[in-house]
Design a protein around this motif. Structure first.
Motif, PDB file in Angstrom:
ATOM      1  N   THR A 271       5.794  -0.023   0.628  1.00 50.52           N
ATOM      2  CA  THR A 271       6.687   0.825  -0.152  1.00 50.52           C
ATOM      3  C   THR A 271       7.133   1.998   0.720  1.00 50.52           C
ATOM      4  N   PRO A 272       8.185   2.710   0.322  1.00 52.91           N
ATOM      5  CA  PRO A 272       8.627   3.873   1.102  1.00 52.91           C
ATOM      6  C   PRO A 272       7.501   4.884   1.321  1.00 52.91           C
ATOM      7  N   ARG A 273       6.689   5.127   0.308  1.00 51.38           N
ATOM      8  CA  ARG A 273       5.585   6.078   0.460  1.00 51.38           C
ATOM      9  C   ARG A 273       4.539   5.545   1.434  1.00 51.38           C
ATOM     10  N   GLU A 274       4.255   4.261   1.374  1.00 47.57           N
ATOM     11  CA  GLU A 274       3.271   3.678   2.287  1.00 47.57           C
ATOM     12  C   GLU A 274       3.759   3.751   3.734  1.00 47.57           C
ATOM     13  N   ARG A 275       5.088   3.679   3.922  1.00 47.64           N
ATOM     14  CA  ARG A 275       5.623   3.804   5.281  1.00 47.64           C
ATOM     15  C   ARG A 275       5.512   5.244   5.778  1.00 47.64           C
ATOM     16  N   GLU A 276       5.429   6.195   4.867  1.00 42.50           N
ATOM     17  CA  GLU A 276       5.186   7.587   5.261  1.00 42.50           C
ATOM     18  C   GLU A 276       3.716   7.803   5.588  1.00 42.50           C
ATOM     19  N   VAL A 277       2.862   7.089   4.889  1.00 39.19           N
ATOM     20  CA  VAL A 277       1.419   7.238   5.092  1.00 39.19           C
ATOM     21  C   VAL A 277       0.987   6.617   6.411  1.00 39.19           C
ATOM     22  N   LEU A 278       1.548   5.469   6.738  1.00 38.91           N
ATOM     23  CA  LEU A 278       1.103   4.723   7.923  1.00 38.91           C
ATOM     24  C   LEU A 278       1.096   5.559   9.205  1.00 38.91           C
ATOM     25  N   PRO A 279       2.188   6.226   9.576  1.00 39.60           N
ATOM     26  CA  PRO A 279       2.167   6.981  10.831  1.00 39.60           C
ATOM     27  C   PRO A 279       1.178   8.140  10.819  1.00 39.60           C
TER      28      PRO A 279
ATOM     29  N   LYS B 279      -7.363  14.302   3.751  1.00 37.29           N
ATOM     30  CA  LYS B 279      -6.983  15.607   3.207  1.00 37.29           C
ATOM     31  C   LYS B 279      -5.749  16.156   3.924  1.00 37.29           C
ATOM     32  N   GLN B 280      -5.721  15.983   5.238  1.00 40.75           N
ATOM     33  CA  GLN B 280      -4.586  16.468   6.021  1.00 40.75           C
ATOM     34  C   GLN B 280      -3.306  15.689   5.708  1.00 40.75           C
ATOM     35  N   ALA B 281      -3.435  14.369   5.641  1.00 37.27           N
ATOM     36  CA  ALA B 281      -2.270  13.524   5.366  1.00 37.27           C
ATOM     37  C   ALA B 281      -1.729  13.793   3.968  1.00 37.27           C
ATOM     38  N   ALA B 282      -2.650  14.013   2.993  1.00 33.77           N
ATOM     39  CA  ALA B 282      -2.239  14.304   1.620  1.00 33.77           C
ATOM     40  C   ALA B 282      -1.455  15.609   1.559  1.00 33.77           C
ATOM     41  N   ALA B 283      -1.940  16.618   2.295  1.00 27.78           N
ATOM     42  CA  ALA B 283      -1.252  17.904   2.337  1.00 27.78           C
ATOM     43  C   ALA B 283       0.111  17.769   3.000  1.00 27.78           C
ATOM     44  N   GLU B 284       0.183  16.941   4.009  1.00 33.48           N
ATOM     45  CA  GLU B 284       1.437  16.717   4.725  1.00 33.48           C
ATOM     46  C   GLU B 284       2.500  16.135   3.791  1.00 33.48           C
ATOM     47  N   LEU B 285       2.083  15.249   2.891  1.00 36.64           N
ATOM     48  CA  LEU B 285       3.026  14.576   1.991  1.00 36.64           C
ATOM     49  C   LEU B 285       3.139  15.249   0.633  1.00 36.64           C
ATOM     50  N   GLY B 286       2.290  16.249   0.389  1.00 37.54           N
ATOM     51  CA  GLY B 286       2.338  16.954  -0.886  1.00 37.54           C
ATOM     52  C   GLY B 286       1.826  16.119  -2.046  1.00 37.54           C
ATOM     53  N   ILE B 287       0.822  15.283  -1.783  1.00 38.53           N
ATOM     54  CA  ILE B 287       0.228  14.455  -2.840  1.00 38.53           C
ATOM     55  C   ILE B 287      -1.277  14.697  -2.861  1.00 38.53           C
ATOM     56  N   SER B 288      -1.966  14.204  -3.894  1.00 35.35           N
ATOM     57  CA  SER B 288      -3.402  14.393  -3.987  1.00 35.35           C
ATOM     58  C   SER B 288      -4.133  13.498  -2.989  1.00 35.35           C
TER      59      SER B 288
ATOM     60  N   LEU C  17      -3.422   9.571  -1.859  1.00 43.12           N
ATOM     61  CA  LEU C  17      -3.294   9.224  -0.442  1.00 43.12           C
ATOM     62  C   LEU C  17      -4.234   8.076  -0.099  1.00 43.12           C
ATOM     63  N   GLN C  18      -5.459   8.130  -0.612  1.00 42.58           N
ATOM     64  CA  GLN C  18      -6.441   7.079  -0.325  1.00 42.58           C
ATOM     65  C   GLN C  18      -5.965   5.725  -0.856  1.00 42.58           C
ATOM     66  N   ILE C  19      -5.320   5.746  -2.009  1.00 46.76           N
ATOM     67  CA  ILE C  19      -4.794   4.501  -2.585  1.00 46.76           C
ATOM     68  C   ILE C  19      -3.701   3.930  -1.683  1.00 46.76           C
ATOM     69  N   HIS C  20      -2.791   4.799  -1.265  1.00 43.85           N
ATOM     70  CA  HIS C  20      -1.708   4.347  -0.380  1.00 43.85           C
ATOM     71  C   HIS C  20      -2.274   3.845   0.948  1.00 43.85           C
ATOM     72  N   ARG C  21      -3.248   4.552   1.468  1.00 38.90           N
ATOM     73  CA  ARG C  21      -3.856   4.157   2.744  1.00 38.90           C
ATOM     74  C   ARG C  21      -4.513   2.781   2.625  1.00 38.90           C
ATOM     75  N   SER C  22      -5.204   2.558   1.536  1.00 43.38           N
ATOM     76  CA  SER C  22      -5.846   1.266   1.295  1.00 43.38           C
ATOM     77  C   SER C  22      -4.803   0.149   1.218  1.00 43.38           C
ATOM     78  N   ASN C  23      -3.681   0.438   0.546  1.00 43.00           N
ATOM     79  CA  ASN C  23      -2.609  -0.552   0.436  1.00 43.00           C
ATOM     80  C   ASN C  23      -1.996  -0.865   1.798  1.00 43.00           C
ATOM     81  N   VAL C  24      -1.840   0.174   2.614  1.00 40.82           N
ATOM     82  CA  VAL C  24      -1.288  -0.014   3.964  1.00 40.82           C
ATOM     83  C   VAL C  24      -2.199  -0.938   4.775  1.00 40.82           C
ATOM     84  N   MET C  25      -3.490  -0.673   4.756  1.00 42.25           N
ATOM     85  CA  MET C  25      -4.437  -1.475   5.521  1.00 42.25           C
ATOM     86  C   MET C  25      -4.432  -2.922   5.048  1.00 42.25           C
ATOM     87  N   ARG C  26      -4.356  -3.110   3.736  1.00 41.12           N
ATOM     88  CA  ARG C  26      -4.373  -4.470   3.180  1.00 41.12           C
ATOM     89  C   ARG C  26      -3.095  -5.233   3.519  1.00 41.12           C
TER      90      ARG C  26
END
Length: 215
Positions: A144-152, A161-170, A174-183
């Motif tokens: 998803t567009p958000r997952e493509r922001e999380v990946l880099p 915590k840092q990545a969540a702050a960077e994107l302005g999300i909890s 962020l952990q959910i998106h990160r898990s989806n990216v890895m999968r």
């Protein structure tokens, strides 16, 4: 009957040479298809198989070297040049432009067969790389567009915590998106995700340009 797992194209305007080369390749168990000109070759749509192009240098419609130049920007099979009028400048030009070999007629049967075998093996590896990259791009496209922001950000080594702050999300989101990216990327570790991102040329944000990072 088992379908062939390779293909060798032969282009030579001399019917005697064309027939002799085709018979030699066939006798060695190679799947060969012959053409009398480049124009004739271009009318066919060959199978997506590892292959080789045995190409005469001097032909009436277009020279082998000029045709090689036309193919340069494409994913073409490796070229083995054959010619009855070889010279050092021509052979050097062909090899520098990517030809696998340059053989002057008359050449030994084994010399040609070895060159063709090497070309097929080279193309087999190149085809596998292209297939792997296409599959990797398909995996990336499924994000998803958000997952493509999380990946880099993950690849850059940011903590959740840092990545969540960077994107302005909890952090939990962020952990959910990160898990989806890895999968979806089928990455078993962050190190593997880094390698996959490098193959895709994913842009990684520079450290100094990030906002919201905390020590």
């Amino acid at each position: 009957m088992t379908p062939p797992d390779h293909i060798v194209y032969v282009i030579d305007d001399d019917p005697c040479v064309r027939e002799a080369v085709s018979e030699l390749l066939s006798s060695a168990g190679l799947n060969a298809v012959a053409f009398g000109s480049v124009a004739e070759y271009l009318t066919q749509s060959g199978p997506e198989l590892p292959g080789c192009l045995v190409l005469d240098v001097n032909m009436p419609d277009i020279s082998g070297l000029d045709f090689q130049k036309q193919l340069a920007a494409t994913d073409h099979v490796p070229i083995v040049f054959i010619t009855g009028h070889g010279d050092i400048p021509t052979s050097v030009r062909a090899i520098k432009a990517g030809a696998l070999d340059f053989l002057t007629k008359p050449f030994g049967d084994e010399v040609l067969l070895q060159a063709v075998d090497a070309a097929i093996e080279q193309d087999r590896k190149a085809l596998q790389k292209r297939t792997d990259l296409a599959q990797l791009r398909a995996r990336y496209a499924s994000l998803t567009p958000r997952e493509r922001e999380v990946l880099p950000l993950v690849v850059a080594g940011l903590l959740n915590k840092q990545a969540a702050a960077e994107l302005g999300i909890s952090e939990i989101t962020l952990q959910i998106h990160r898990s989806n990216v890895m999968r979806k990327m089928e990455a078993r570790s962050v190190a593997e995700l880094v390698r996959l991102a490098a193959r895709l040329d994913v842009s990684i944000p520079p450290a100094q340009g990030r906002r919201g990072m905390r020590r």
